[in-house]
Design a protein around this motif. Structure first.
Motif, PDB file in Angstrom:
ATOM      1  N   ASP A   1      93.470  66.490  60.409  1.00  0.00           N
ATOM      2  CA  ASP A   1      94.609  66.649  61.300  1.00  0.00           C
ATOM      3  C   ASP A   1      95.886  66.576  60.441  1.00  0.00           C
ATOM      4  O   ASP A   1      95.829  66.184  59.271  1.00  0.00           O
TER       5      ASP A   1
ATOM      6  N   GLY B   1      91.662  62.065  62.008  1.00  0.00           N
ATOM      7  CA  GLY B   1      92.897  62.237  62.757  1.00  0.00           C
ATOM      8  C   GLY B   1      93.378  60.936  63.355  1.00  0.00           C
ATOM      9  O   GLY B   1      92.725  59.895  63.241  1.00  0.00           O
TER      10      GLY B   1
ATOM     11  N   ASP C   1      91.244  64.339  68.190  1.00  0.00           N
ATOM     12  CA  ASP C   1      90.668  64.338  66.833  1.00  0.00           C
ATOM     13  C   ASP C   1      89.310  63.638  66.783  1.00  0.00           C
ATOM     14  O   ASP C   1      88.430  64.037  66.010  1.00  0.00           O
TER      15      ASP C   1
END
Ligand SMILES: [Mg+2]
Length: 285
Positions: A35, A230, A236
């Protein structure tokens, strides 16, 4: 440069994944799906450990690609930003929610037109894919993270939805982390539209199965090779849940220690930041 002070939380220690478990997770990883916002930078500022993490991953023989849900910008904007940080990246290794949406809509709604509530960059992406994105009598409505949102755009979208056209969300995030806090994202705009029309629709970014399938197709990786990293539990981390892919949560963005103590998203590992992974990757190289 932190959104919340996780270091001083009294229950941080019980949350963090022990090094041996982390090492096993890293050993089984072939490719990190990273991410961006809240994971490697916040706003315009790169985290000081980000490049060391990438170098350690590469030295340990791990591939990494980027995936952002943020549909307000063009891929070129991100590639430029990464290059500006000294992280040269090819388009092949950078994927975003918009890519997944265009891939799916191009196949499943071929030949149809869209009313896109999105930024000029999102409209340009639709144009690039040969999809008309500004037809007020469109066959379907697309909602992205529209930082150029106007009331007039919402009115057309809601009229179309009330007339029975379907809605597609490019990404479903409620907020986007920025330096100093959060700004409302596409999921919050979708809540407004749903309140008005009663209509909601599927989304294309993390955590959807459509997104995971797209990443598998683009990378050629097996599901079990992927580890998502993430800062957000419901995107995520949730994308790996119930699949053979893995997930590592970092606390440098949205999710707080308290969120982790109450979530059912169940990350495979929780670390303070990418920095915690560096020594374990270095041990393996
Ligand atoms: Mg993030």
């Amino acid at each position: 440069m932190k959104i919340h002070d996780y270091e001083s939380h009294p229950r941080l220690a019980e949350l963090l994944t022990p090094p041996d478990k982390l090492a096993a997770l890293l050993a089984g990883t072939g490719c990190f799906v990273l991410d961006m916002d809240g994971t490697i930078y916040l706003g315009g500022t790169l985290f000081p450990f980000a490049k060391d993490f990438l170098a350690a991953a590469a030295t340990a023989g791990k591939r990494y690609i980027w995936f952002t849900n943020n549909s307000s910008r063009a891929p070129e904007d991100y590639l430029e930003r990464l290059a500006g940080f000294g992280i040269p990246t090819s388009r092949r290794d950078f994927l975003m929610s918009t890519d997944v949406a265009l891939d799916w809509l191009g196949r499943e709604r071929a030949g149809e037109t869209a009313w896109v509530v999105g930024t000029p960059q999102l409209h340009a992406a639709f144009a690039g894919a040969g999809i008309v994105s500004d037809d007020p009598r469109a066959d379907y409505v697309v909602l992205g993270f529209d930082t150029t949102l106007t009331y007039a755009k919402l009115v057309v979208a809601c009229d179309l939805l009330r007339a029975g056209r379907p809605l597609y969300l490019v990404n479903m995030d409620y907020n986007c982390p920025v330096e100093g806090g959060f700004i409302p994202d596409a999921g919050s705009m979708a809540a407004l539209i749903e309140r008005s029309t009663g209509v909601t629709g599927p989304s294309f970014g993390k955590p959807t199965r459509t997104c995971l399938d797209y990443i598998l197709k683009q990378t050629g990786c097996r599901e079990a090779d992927l580890t998502f990293i993430g800062d957000r539990l419901y995107t995520d981390i949730a994308i790996a849940r119930g699949t053979r892919a893995h997930s590592i949560l970092v606390l440098t963005g949205e999710a707080t220690v308290d969120d982790c103590l109450t979530t059912d998203a169940a990350p495979d590992a929780i670390v303070r930041s990418l920095a915690d992974l560096i020594p374990l990757l270095e041990e393996r190289s």
